[in-house]
Design a protein around this motif. Structure first.
Motif, PDB file in Angstrom:
ATOM      1  N   MET A   1       0.848  -1.191   0.000  1.00 13.17           N
ATOM      2  CA  MET A   1       0.000   0.000   0.000  1.00 13.17           C
ATOM      3  C   MET A   1       0.878   1.234   0.000  1.00 13.17           C
ATOM      4  N   LEU A   2       0.357   2.297  -0.574  1.00 16.87           N
ATOM      5  CA  LEU A   2       1.072   3.564  -0.513  1.00 16.87           C
ATOM      6  C   LEU A   2       0.967   4.150   0.892  1.00 16.87           C
ATOM      7  N   GLU A   3       1.906   4.989   1.217  1.00 15.32           N
ATOM      8  CA  GLU A   3       2.050   5.508   2.569  1.00 15.32           C
ATOM      9  C   GLU A   3       0.787   6.204   3.081  1.00 15.32           C
ATOM     10  N   ASN A   4       0.078   6.898   2.192  1.00 13.44           N
ATOM     11  CA  ASN A   4      -1.117   7.632   2.606  1.00 13.44           C
ATOM     12  C   ASN A   4      -2.402   6.969   2.137  1.00 13.44           C
ATOM     13  N   ALA A   5      -2.349   5.687   1.890  1.00 11.05           N
ATOM     14  CA  ALA A   5      -3.552   4.934   1.535  1.00 11.05           C
ATOM     15  C   ALA A   5      -4.194   4.365   2.795  1.00 11.05           C
ATOM     16  N   ILE A   6      -5.416   3.853   2.643  1.00 13.33           N
ATOM     17  CA  ILE A   6      -6.117   3.205   3.742  1.00 13.33           C
ATOM     18  C   ILE A   6      -6.714   1.892   3.237  1.00 13.33           C
ATOM     19  N   TYR A   7      -6.964   0.960   4.166  1.00  9.73           N
ATOM     20  CA  TYR A   7      -7.533  -0.347   3.814  1.00  9.73           C
ATOM     21  C   TYR A   7      -8.390  -0.767   4.996  1.00  9.73           C
ATOM     22  N   SER A   8      -9.681  -1.008   4.732  1.00  9.26           N
ATOM     23  CA  SER A   8     -10.590  -1.217   5.852  1.00  9.26           C
ATOM     24  C   SER A   8     -11.778  -2.071   5.457  1.00  9.26           C
ATOM     25  N   VAL A   9     -12.394  -2.688   6.463  1.00  5.53           N
ATOM     26  CA  VAL A   9     -13.591  -3.489   6.246  1.00  5.53           C
ATOM     27  C   VAL A   9     -14.798  -2.634   5.900  1.00  5.53           C
ATOM     28  N   ILE A  10     -14.762  -1.363   6.260  1.00  4.82           N
ATOM     29  CA  ILE A  10     -15.865  -0.439   6.029  1.00  4.82           C
ATOM     30  C   ILE A  10     -15.326   0.977   6.102  1.00  4.82           C
ATOM     31  N   SER A  11     -16.013   1.927   5.528  1.00  2.00           N
ATOM     32  CA  SER A  11     -15.588   3.316   5.630  1.00  2.00           C
ATOM     33  C   SER A  11     -15.764   3.803   7.064  1.00  2.00           C
ATOM     34  N   PRO A  12     -14.963   4.767   7.499  1.00  3.44           N
ATOM     35  CA  PRO A  12     -15.153   5.311   8.850  1.00  3.44           C
ATOM     36  C   PRO A  12     -16.565   5.844   9.064  1.00  3.44           C
ATOM     37  N   GLU A  13     -17.126   6.497   8.052  1.00  3.56           N
ATOM     38  CA  GLU A  13     -18.484   7.033   8.187  1.00  3.56           C
ATOM     39  C   GLU A  13     -19.501   5.913   8.364  1.00  3.56           C
ATOM     40  N   GLY A  14     -19.338   4.838   7.581  1.00  2.00           N
ATOM     41  CA  GLY A  14     -20.254   3.709   7.706  1.00  2.00           C
ATOM     42  C   GLY A  14     -20.139   3.041   9.059  1.00  2.00           C
ATOM     43  N   CYS A  15     -18.912   2.865   9.523  1.00  2.00           N
ATOM     44  CA  CYS A  15     -18.696   2.261  10.839  1.00  2.00           C
ATOM     45  C   CYS A  15     -19.314   3.119  11.940  1.00  2.00           C
ATOM     46  N   ALA A  16     -19.096   4.439  11.856  1.00  2.00           N
ATOM     47  CA  ALA A  16     -19.641   5.342  12.874  1.00  2.00           C
ATOM     48  C   ALA A  16     -21.168   5.331  12.870  1.00  2.00           C
ATOM     49  N   ALA A  17     -21.754   5.322  11.686  1.00  2.00           N
ATOM     50  CA  ALA A  17     -23.221   5.325  11.591  1.00  2.00           C
ATOM     51  C   ALA A  17     -23.824   4.070  12.206  1.00  2.00           C
ATOM     52  N   ILE A  18     -23.118   2.929  12.077  1.00  2.00           N
ATOM     53  CA  ILE A  18     -23.660   1.673  12.597  1.00  2.00           C
ATOM     54  C   ILE A  18     -23.367   1.514  14.084  1.00  2.00           C
ATOM     55  N   LEU A  19     -22.118   1.732  14.490  1.00  2.00           N
ATOM     56  CA  LEU A  19     -21.721   1.433  15.866  1.00  2.00           C
ATOM     57  C   LEU A  19     -21.859   2.617  16.816  1.00  2.00           C
ATOM     58  N   TRP A  20     -21.566   3.823  16.334  1.00  2.00           N
ATOM     59  CA  TRP A  20     -21.761   5.019  17.162  1.00  2.00           C
ATOM     60  C   TRP A  20     -23.158   5.612  16.949  1.00  2.00           C
ATOM     61  N   GLN A  21     -23.806   5.135  15.919  1.00  2.00           N
ATOM     62  CA  GLN A  21     -25.138   5.596  15.516  1.00  2.00           C
ATOM     63  C   GLN A  21     -25.165   7.073  15.145  1.00  2.00           C
ATOM     64  N   THR A  22     -24.002   7.565  14.687  1.00  2.00           N
ATOM     65  CA  THR A  22     -23.908   8.914  14.135  1.00  2.00           C
ATOM     66  C   THR A  22     -22.649   8.998  13.274  1.00  2.00           C
ATOM     67  N   PRO A  23     -22.770   9.500  12.053  1.00  2.00           N
ATOM     68  CA  PRO A  23     -21.577   9.624  11.196  1.00  2.00           C
ATOM     69  C   PRO A  23     -20.605  10.684  11.688  1.00  2.00           C
ATOM     70  N   ARG A  24     -21.011  11.484  12.666  1.00  2.00           N
ATOM     71  CA  ARG A  24     -20.119  12.528  13.186  1.00  2.00           C
ATOM     72  C   ARG A  24     -18.922  11.935  13.927  1.00  2.00           C
ATOM     73  N   GLU A  25     -18.990  10.661  14.259  1.00  2.00           N
ATOM     74  CA  GLU A  25     -17.883  10.016  14.958  1.00  2.00           C
ATOM     75  C   GLU A  25     -16.936   9.304  13.988  1.00  2.00           C
ATOM     76  N   ALA A  26     -16.935   9.753  12.720  1.00  2.00           N
ATOM     77  CA  ALA A  26     -16.109   9.086  11.714  1.00  2.00           C
ATOM     78  C   ALA A  26     -14.629   9.124  12.083  1.00  2.00           C
ATOM     79  N   ALA A  27     -14.149  10.219  12.662  1.00  2.00           N
ATOM     80  CA  ALA A  27     -12.733  10.305  13.022  1.00  2.00           C
ATOM     81  C   ALA A  27     -12.381   9.280  14.089  1.00  2.00           C
ATOM     82  N   ALA A  28     -13.272   9.112  15.058  1.00  2.00           N
ATOM     83  CA  ALA A  28     -13.035   8.096  16.088  1.00  2.00           C
ATOM     84  C   ALA A  28     -13.051   6.704  15.476  1.00  2.00           C
TER      85      ALA A  28
END
Length: 571
Positions: A463-490
């Motif tokens: 992977m390139l140094e500034n690339a990412i690889y994940s099971v889901i986007s941060p926004e999607g993860c936050a919407a499901i588990l934090w129940q708000t996309p505002r927690e995407a950074a977390a």
């Protein structure tokens, strides 16, 4: 050696009218333009001899002997006896049948060439044509030489009844033998190509090139309209229609056809004195010092949300940007050969550091318009099926596969689900897992979920140094588990989706450093780093057998989720 001389279809001192735009054309200029109208681009039909002159080098042409076949198996008579029709066709064309077959070279690359001529009884597929196509394929098989078929036909030859029908099976079997032997096959579709030819060898080659506006189909438009009782859309069955619907790989104007074929032939396995092609990646390269970082301690730890923004930067190089820097003589191939061509996923053949490779990658864009046109790099099922077709081509030609991953994920729309998105992804993963050639995957931007993994089952994953690889986007993860996309950074922090984290977990084997500020600020520098990493990664795989390559990939992915002790046993 038999020298084939062009026989012009139009007298040089004549004026003719273009069949499309009706403008007058002076025959001498028309001939200089390779019988293409300079006003509207209409491609006039060519004789078989003219096709040979267009495509083959002048030296070393040799016409293949014509096999003996039955001449009138049914004693067929319509308004005239069939033998009389053959006599008339031979007198009118100076050919003895509707195809000529030769050995020769295209830009120095050896080929077996079969060229059909529509003037001879509509280029119909009879026993003589089927036998000659099959014999040409068998010559290509013996010599491990690419087979190029130039098609022009109205369909099967009715005067020969079921024996004509059987030629579809015979020629298809011959193409299948070339598939098993790893011999490259190319069809050049000219106008028109219908019926039994379209439904056999013309559609079974590895690569299908069409001239502009050339028509290809099983049933002709008049038959279709009479059957369904409605008007067909404009351009139906034309090359442009077929490209849009994923049925041909590319459209090549006549003045570019020879060079297009030369680029493709440069990627064919070299003949080896009649022996099968060498296994699988060719001769080992000289030692290549890699710039790839394999120690997480050597990487700068950045805020994960900041890395997410860099990975998504609209100015980061796309797959086609990298290809333009890395791959010489690249030819993009299109279509799933079923119904569609997905622009969010691109791929084709070319040379990396002089070595033939197949490259497949997600394609985004640098403008809003291009992002929309490319569906933001989210492939449809047709995209993954196109990728699978190119993976199989890499396996057949025994050349390495390089995949470039940059997608937020596979397209999640209802039409994608209706067309089997999950099946297409699963089949791509399974196919990659057993592919008998070296595979190197690089995450260049976003590596999103199964849509990324469908190109990521590789012997070596970078992977390139500034690339990412994940099971889901941060926004999607936050919407499901934090129940708000505002927690995407977390969520980005929790998902551990950055290069140092993924290197620590061994999800990736190495990280490619980017120029200062990121790849988006120096595309050329990023491409050079990627080139060095790819060449160095392919080098140790070059000498492995197909079995070892598959086992290496199996072992790499078998270890995930096991304990440290189990990982040691699997390694």
């Amino acid at each position: 050696m038999t020298e084939v001389i062009a026989k012009p279809a139009i007298p040089d001192d004549a004026w003719i009218a273009c069949r499309r735009c009706r403008r007058p054309l002076y025959a001498k200029r028309f001939a200089r333009e390779q019988y293409v109208c300079p006003e509207c681009g209409w491609h006039a039909p060519l004789t078989a001899h003219q096709r040979v002159e267009l495509l083959l080098d002048r030296d070393g042409r040799e016409e293949l002997p014509a096999p003996a076949t039955v001449s009138d198996p049914l004693d067929f008579v319509d308004s005239r006896p069939y033998p009389q029709r053959l006599i008339e066709a031979r007198a009118g064309t100076d050919l003895d049948e509707a195809v000529i077959c030769l050995r020769g070279r295209i830009a120095g690359a050896p080929v077996v060439l079969a060229v059909m001529d529509f003037r001879f009884m509509g280029g119909s597929l009879g026993t003589a044509v089927g036998e000659r196509i099959t014999a040409a394929a068998e010559a290509a098989l013996r010599e491990r030489t690419p087979l190029v078929l130039v098609t022009a036909s109205g369909g099967a030859r009715m005067q020969e009844g079921a024996l004509s029908l059987m030629q579809m099976a015979k020629t298809s079997q011959a193409l299948a033998q070339l598939d098993e032997a790893g011999v490259l096959t190319i069809a050049v579709v000219t106008d028109p190509t219908y019926g039994g030819v379209a439904a056999s060898f013309a559609s079974l080659t590895d690569i299908i090139v069409a001239e502009p506006k050339a028509r290809l189909g099983f049933a002709g438009p008049r038959v279709i309209e009479q059957t369904i009782r409605r008007k067909l859309p404009a351009g139906f069955q034309s090359a442009e229609f077929l490209l849009e619907h994923g049925l041909v790989d590319l459209i090549s104007p006549r003045n570019q056809l020879r060079s297009a074929l030369a680029r493709l032939l440069a990627c064919a396995p070299a003949p080896a004195d009649g022996a099968p092609p060498a296994d699988p990646a060719g001769p080992a390269a000289t030692d290549q010092e890699s710039i790839v970082v394999t120690d997480p301690a050597e990487l700068t730890e950045l805020d994960p949300w900041q890395v997410v923004q860099r990975a998504r930067d609209i100015n980061r190089p796309t797959t086609l940007d990298y290809i333009s820097y890395l791959i010489d003589g690249f030819t993009e191939l299109h279509g799933d050969r079923a119904a569609e061509d997905c622009s969010a996923l691109v791929g084709g053949l070319g040379l990396l550091d002089g070595r033939p490779v197949v490259v497949i990658g997600h394609q985004k864009g640098h403008t809003t318009r291009e992002l929309v046109q490319r569906n933001f790099g989210m492939p449809s099922p047709a995209g993954y099926r196109k990728a699978a077709r190119l993976m199989r081509l890499a396996a057949k030609l025994r050349v390495p596969l390089v995949t470039l991953i940059d997608t937020p994920g596979a397209y999640p729309g209802p039409e994608a689900e209706e067309k089997g998105q999950s099946v297409a992804i699963a089949e791509s993963i399974r196919l990659l897992s057993r592919l008998p050639v070296p595979v190197v995957a690089v995450v260049t931007g976003e590596g999103g979920s199964g849509g990324a993994l469908a190109l990521g089952v590789a012997n070596r994953v970078l992977m390139l140094e500034n690339a990412i690889y994940s099971v889901i986007s941060p926004e999607g993860c936050a919407a499901i588990l934090w129940q708000t996309p505002r927690e995407a950074a977390a969520a980005a922090t929790a998902l551990r989706l950055t290069a140092p984290e993924l290197l620590r977990s061994r999800v990736v084997d190495g990280v490619i450093p980017e120029p200062a500020g990121g790849a988006q600020l120096d595309q050329g520098g990023a491409a050079e780093a990627l080139r060095d990493a790819l060449v160095a990664s392919l080098q140790p795989l070059a000498g492995l057998s197909s079995e070892d390559i598959v086992n290496h990939r199996w072992t790499r992915f078998r270890r995930y989720g096991t304990s440290g002790e189990d990982q040691g046993r699997q390694a």
